[in-house]
Each structure stands twice: as structure tokens, then as C-alpha cells.
Scaffold this active site. Structure first.
Site, PDB file in Angstrom:
ATOM      1  N   CYS A   4       0.838  -1.297   0.207  1.00  0.00           N
ATOM      2  CA  CYS A   4       0.002  -0.093  -0.213  1.00  0.00           C
ATOM      3  C   CYS A   4       0.950   1.209  -0.054  1.00  0.00           C
ATOM      4  O   CYS A   4       1.911   1.272   0.247  1.00  0.00           O
ATOM      5  CB  CYS A   4      -0.929  -0.032   1.101  1.00  0.00           C
ATOM      6  SG  CYS A   4      -0.037  -0.254   2.687  1.00  0.00           S
ATOM      7  N   CYS A  63       2.712   1.929   3.260  1.00  0.00           N
ATOM      8  CA  CYS A  63       3.795   0.851   3.416  1.00  0.00           C
ATOM      9  C   CYS A  63       5.064   1.362   3.006  1.00  0.00           C
ATOM     10  O   CYS A  63       6.205   1.370   3.445  1.00  0.00           O
ATOM     11  CB  CYS A  63       3.503  -0.359   2.853  1.00  0.00           C
ATOM     12  SG  CYS A  63       1.979  -1.146   3.177  1.00  0.00           S
TER      13      CYS A  63
END
Lengths: 349, 80
Positions: free
Chosen positions: B10, B13
Site C-alpha cells: 500500500c 507501506c
């Protein structure tokens, strides 16, 4: 971003800092009411009756107003929610049977801090810890559908009655949809690796030991993070609202999707599902459409369809749910939203 | 020191990994950074919010992206 270093350490200092920020917020909200009249009419000399001026005023006024509301709402809710955590929610749901579990899960879905971007780890974490699939789905449906930002905005823009209807119907859809999906044997359609996953390590409750200053810090960070993420949706939503406000005649919508049209809610939900926005971005448009005479049930259904059923979340959930279950999930939630729309159009008429 | 960034690719992240690398550069600490993107492997740490940061098998951050300064503090705390 680094608010923490500037937050006073004494309780008295913290109270004063919060009171100062609160007064500044109230002042800005109050000034916004007449600032744009003055800028547009007196300084720029635009004709107050002209459509362009009206639309421009709507856009500027609403952008500042919604932004201020969001800052206040997100901050207060994040600080309050920092006392809840998804680990605590899971512990409360563990060992609960279907039925009671669905009700509890839907209620907790509203108050637990949770982003649908974490839907997959939350799903695995719940199921691997023994929470039934249907109960887990009740949580996952309630969480985006009864959105805390939407609650705050509805409360300030439409009052407590509409807000209560929104919360109650969203929770009800989550309870019923999760229960139905559990009854039809949803576990058949969950990817097998979910059941084989073993949860290792100790459970760390990340929010239990925070100081108040840290909770304030979290609130401030969340305001920045969310506004940074949603501002394009917000501007598009308010822009559309301004165009509708200025140029679309009142009877345009009422003749196509008004209370008299039996298919109004269906059309609204069908339009809402492919639209991907968030509660904050959709609210200015909802407000304008309401002013243009659209019934509240239709608008609530439209809003729920936009926020609860989104393609990006479906794609994420595909990692753990088979297409059959994803289809059933969208179907049950969609039917629930349509039912709520018709019910409240009938009740509020 | 072994640092793991947990999360399935994501945007947050990546932000967490970038902030961690910056914090490492600032503090001058030596560490290897591993990315864990596989859900069963992520769930071995019993987290329900991504992204998460694991320093020497201990979960220190989950569900948010701390500032570079905050991560630097966590890193120095883990080495002492």
C-alpha cells in the site's frame, strides 16, 4: 507535523492550548460566513444576483466551511477513538455466537478506529482468532458505511434526526447482511489459507498506554493525513455542488429522481456504486441536491452506496474472499441500502 | 539489527519504508530492511492494521506512519 514537541507538558498548559485552538476554530468558522460576501461583492465588485457569483460564493464558502468542520471533527473523533482499538474489539467479539455477535460487531464497527485499507489483515485476524465469518463481515460492513466523518457532517448540516436515521439504518444493514451471509455458509467461499493462518506473537494493544499529549498528537496527525488524502475529492464534490447550485433548475432533479419517481432510489444507488469518493467529498453534493428538493432517503442511499461499496475495497477483499462471496456481499449490502432509501422516503415524506 | 516493514504494497507501506530509511541515515545505525508483503507471514506478528514496523522481531509500530524523528527515536531505543 511535529506537534508533540510544542504541546505543553502541564495539564494546565494543555487545557489552555486546546482552548486556544478551539477559539481560533470558532472564530474562523464565524468569519467565513460574511468574509466571501465582502470579498466578492464589495472588493471584487461582482453582481450578487449573477449565477457565476452565487456559484463562486458557494464554492469558496463551502470549501472553507467543510474544511473547518473536517479539521474539528477528525481531531475530536481521533482523540476519542484513541481509547478504543481493533485488538480490544476482537477480544470483545471472541466467543460470541452469531446473532448477538452480529449486533455487537456492527456497533463496534462504528466506534473502532479502522481504515478499510486494513480490511484484509483485520479479516484474517478476526477469523483466525475464532470470530465467525458472518460476525466479521458485520464489522467490515458497518465500519466504512457508518463513517464517523459522515456522522459529524450530517449532524452539523442536517441535524440530529437525519444523523440518527443514518447511523441506525447503517448498523441495521450491517447486522442483517452479516447474519444472512453467515447463514448461507459464507465460510465455503473464504480462501483456505485464512483458516490455516496461525497468529503468532503476543497481542500488543497499541493504544492502551498513550499519554494525553500523545493522543492530541495522533489527532493532529490524523487531520493532516486525512485532509491530504481527500482534498481532491472534496474540491470535485464542492465544485459539482456549486455547478448544480448555480445552473441546474430545481425541478430538474425532482422530476427525474424526486419522491414521485418510483425508481429514484434504484437510480441513486446504481449511480453511487461505481462512484468512488468518501463521505466528506460527497456531502456538499448531497446538501445541494437536498436543497434542490431530492428526498433524504434517496440521498442517504446514494451516500451509502458511494462509501460502502467501493471497487478498491472489493479488489483488496478478493485476496481472502472468493468471487461468489464478494458478489453475495455486494448484493446483500446493495439490497439493504435500496430498502433503507425507500423506507425513509416513505417515513420522512 | 533486522527491520521488517509489514504491509501489502500500500502507499502507506512505502511511506513507512521511506521514513525508516531516512531515520536510519539520520541516526547512522546499521540495519537490514526486509519487506514482508505476504499475508500469512504478516499475520504471524498478529497485527490487524498495516503498515507495521518490526525491529528485531518486536512490533513497534502498527497502523500508522510515524515521522522520521519518531522512527529515529524507536531505532535508538531498540539498540540501547
Amino acid at each position: 507535523m511535529r506537534v508533540l514537541e510544542r504541546i505543553p507538558t502541564s495539564t494546565r498548559g494543555q487545557v489552555l492550548a486546546l482552548a486556544g485552538a478551539g477559539s481560533a476554530w470558532v472564530g474562523a468558522y464565524w468569519v467565513n460566513g460574511w468574509l466571501w460576501d465582502w470579498v466578492l461583492h464589495d472588493v471584487a465588485g461582482l453582481d450578487p444576483q449573477a449565477r457565476l457569483t452565487e456559484a463562486l460564493r458557494f464554492f469558496l464558502y463551502d470549501t472553507v466551511k467543510i474544511a473547518l468542520l473536517l479539521v474539528g471533527i477528525i481531531f475530536v473523533i481521533t482523540v476519542l477513538r484513541s481509547y478504543m482499538s481493533i485488538e480490544r474489539t476482537r477480544a470483545m467479539l471472541g466467543g460470541k455466537r452469531e446473532g448477538v455477535g452480529n449486533v455487537l460487531a456492527a456497533g463496534l464497527g462504528v466506534i473502532t478506529p479502522f481504515c478499510s485499507c486494513s480490511a484484509v489483515p483485520a479479516f484474517i485476524g478476526f477469523v483466525a482468532a475464532g470470530v465467525p465469518i458472518g460476525v466479521t463481515l458485520s464489522f467490515l460492513i458497518a465500519s466504512p458505511m457508518v463513517n464517523e466523518i459522515a456522522i459529524g457532517l450530517l449532524l452539523t448540516l442536517f441535524g440530529w434526526k437525519v444523523t440518527a436515521i443514518y447511523v441506525a439504518s447503517g448498523v441495521l444493514i450491517a447486522i442483517v447482511a452479516g447474519w444472512v451471509l453467515g447463514r448461507i455458509g459464507a465460510q465455503r467461499w473464504v480462501e483456505p489459507f485464512v483458516f490455516q493462518t496461525t497468529l503468532g506473537g503476543e497481542v500488543i494493544d497499541s493504544t492502551a498506554a498513550l499519554t494525553f499529549a500523545e493522543r492530541i498528537q495522533m489527532g493532529a496527525e490524523e487531520v493532516v493525513t486525512i485532509l491530504r488524502k481527500i482534498w481532491p475529492y472534496l474540491l470535485v464534490g464542492i465544485g459539482l455542488g456549486a455547478v448544480v447550485h448555480g445552473w441546474v433548475p430545481t425541478d430538474f432533479f425532482t422530476s427525474y429522481a424526486g419522491a414521485g419517481n418510483a425508481f429514484g432510489v434504484l437510480v441513486a444507488v446504481a449511480m453511487g456504486i461505481p462512484l468512488y469518493s468518501n463521505a466528506a467529498g460527497i456531502m456538499p453534493l448531497v446538501q445541494t441536491l437536498y436543497d434542490k428538493g431530492l428526498p433524504m432517503g434517496t440521498l442517504l442511499a446514494f451516500m451509502m452506496a458511494v462509501v460502502a461499496l467501493s471497487l478498491p475495497e472489493m479488489i483488496l477483499l478478493r485476496r481472502v474472499l472468493r468471487p461468489q462471496l464478494l458478489g453475495a456481499y455486494a448484493g446483500v449490502v446493495g439490497v439493504g441500502i435500496v430498502a433503507v432509501g425507500y423506507l425513509f422516503n416513505a417515513l420522512l415524506a | 539489527m533486522i527491520i521488517k516493514v509489514l504491509g501489502s504494497g500500500c502507499a502507506n507501506c512505502q511511506n513507512l519504508e521511506r521514513n525508516t530509511r531516512e531515520a536510519l541515515a539520520q541516526t547512522g545505525l546499521e540495519a537490514t530492511i526486509e519487506k514482508v508483503t505476504d499475508y500469512p507471514a504478516i499475520m504471524r506478528y498478529n497485527i490487524m492494521r498495516t503498515p507495521a514496523l518490526v525491529i528485531d522481531e518486536k512490533v513497534v509500530v502498527k497502523g500508522r506512519v510515524p515521522t522520521v524523528a519518531a522512527i529515529a527515536e524507536l531505532l535508538t531505543a531498540a539498540t540501547s
